[in-house]
Design an enzyme around this catalytic site. Structure first.
Site, mmCIF file in Angstrom:
data_model
loop_
_atom_site.group_PDB
_atom_site.id
_atom_site.type_symbol
_atom_site.label_atom_id
_atom_site.label_comp_id
_atom_site.label_asym_id
_atom_site.label_seq_id
_atom_site.Cartn_x
_atom_site.Cartn_y
_atom_site.Cartn_z
ATOM 1 C CB ILE A 1 -106.241 -8.935 23.378
ATOM 2 C CG1 ILE A 1 -105.492 -9.513 24.591
ATOM 3 C CG2 ILE A 1 -107.662 -8.548 23.747
ATOM 4 C CD1 ILE A 1 -105.352 -8.561 25.758
ATOM 5 N N GLY A 2 -104.308 -11.259 21.618
ATOM 6 C CA GLY A 2 -102.988 -11.495 21.039
ATOM 7 C C GLY A 2 -102.725 -12.984 20.936
ATOM 8 C CD GLU A 3 -103.904 -17.217 18.030
ATOM 9 O OE1 GLU A 3 -103.842 -18.372 17.591
ATOM 10 O OE2 GLU A 3 -104.851 -16.438 17.811
ATOM 11 N N GLY A 4 -99.428 -15.835 20.149
ATOM 12 C CA GLY A 4 -98.039 -16.144 19.840
ATOM 13 C C GLY A 4 -97.934 -17.584 19.386
ATOM 14 C CG PHE B 1 -94.860 -22.155 22.070
ATOM 15 C CD1 PHE B 1 -94.991 -23.424 21.519
ATOM 16 C CD2 PHE B 1 -93.700 -21.444 21.805
ATOM 17 C CE1 PHE B 1 -93.996 -23.965 20.728
ATOM 18 C CE2 PHE B 1 -92.695 -21.977 21.016
ATOM 19 C CZ PHE B 1 -92.842 -23.242 20.477
ATOM 20 C CB ALA B 2 -99.075 -18.289 24.981
ATOM 21 C CE LYS B 3 -105.968 -19.396 20.359
ATOM 22 N NZ LYS B 3 -107.336 -19.826 20.094
ATOM 23 C CE LYS C 1 -96.741 -15.937 27.311
ATOM 24 N NZ LYS C 1 -95.381 -15.400 27.516
ATOM 25 C CG ASP D 1 -87.406 -11.267 22.106
ATOM 26 O OD1 ASP D 1 -86.878 -10.911 21.024
ATOM 27 O OD2 ASP D 1 -88.530 -11.801 22.159
#
Length: 180
Positions: free
Chosen positions: A26-29, A31-33, A49, A143
């Site tokens: 549902i999301g992707e950064g 360094f992580a999914k 995460k 952030d």
């Protein structure tokens, strides 16, 4: 008969981590999914995460991940995404989080082009409540941006992504900011 065996094969493909059935991304950064998951004991939807341990080690992120987890345990508040638990395997770390269904405040602003004064005031009040709670616990998010502010199904704001957050003793170390 063929349909049943296919269904059985599909059940085996579903990944299970602890008591959670892991689903779609549902999301992707960087360094992580983040994946959707379901608690098989309660039926509760959660977000997971997923971080590869090899990536954490390669990018020297062990302290940052430990800090993020520690901070999420400290900051329990209605306007902060809740940490349920942390699990790990030989190759991955799984951070189990509250599943927030309303999307990012950023997307809401883009879609509406303009928030009403009342709506903006409501989100701002919720943000200030969350930030005040963090500060009362000695946590500094560092952030805050609309992409890290989620909305739940009842339009309540939820602060997320404590990956760059800091504790007071860290802010006074001379080289702390150069490590970010």
């Amino acid at each position: 008969m063929l349909f049943e065996s296919r269904g059985e094969a599909m059940k085996r493909v579903t990944k299970k981590v602890g008591k959670y059935e892991i689903g779609r991304t549902i999301g992707e950064g960087t360094f992580a999914k983040v994946k959707f998951a379901k608690n098989t004991e309660t039926g509760e939807a959660v977000a997971v995460k997923v971080l590869a341990k090899s990536t954490i080690l390669k990018h020297k992120m062990v302290d940052q991940i430990k800090r993020e987890i520690s901070i999420m345990k400290i900051v329990r508040h209605p306007n902060i995404v809740r940490l349920h638990e942390v699990l790990s395997s030989h190759t991955k770390v799984y951070i189990i989080l509250e599943f927030v269904t309303g999307g990012e405040l950023f997307d809401r602003i883009v879609h509406k082009k303009k928030l009403s004064e009342n709506e903006a005031r409501g989100y701002f009040q919720q943000l200030i409540d969350a930030v005040a709670h963090c500060h009362s616990k000695g946590v500094y998010h560092r952030d805050l941006k609309p992409e890290n502010l989620l909305l739940d199904s009842r339009e309540r704001l939820k602060v997320s992504d404590f990956g760059l957050s800091a504790l007071p003793y860290e802010l006074h170390q001379p080289d702390f900011l150069s490590e970010v």
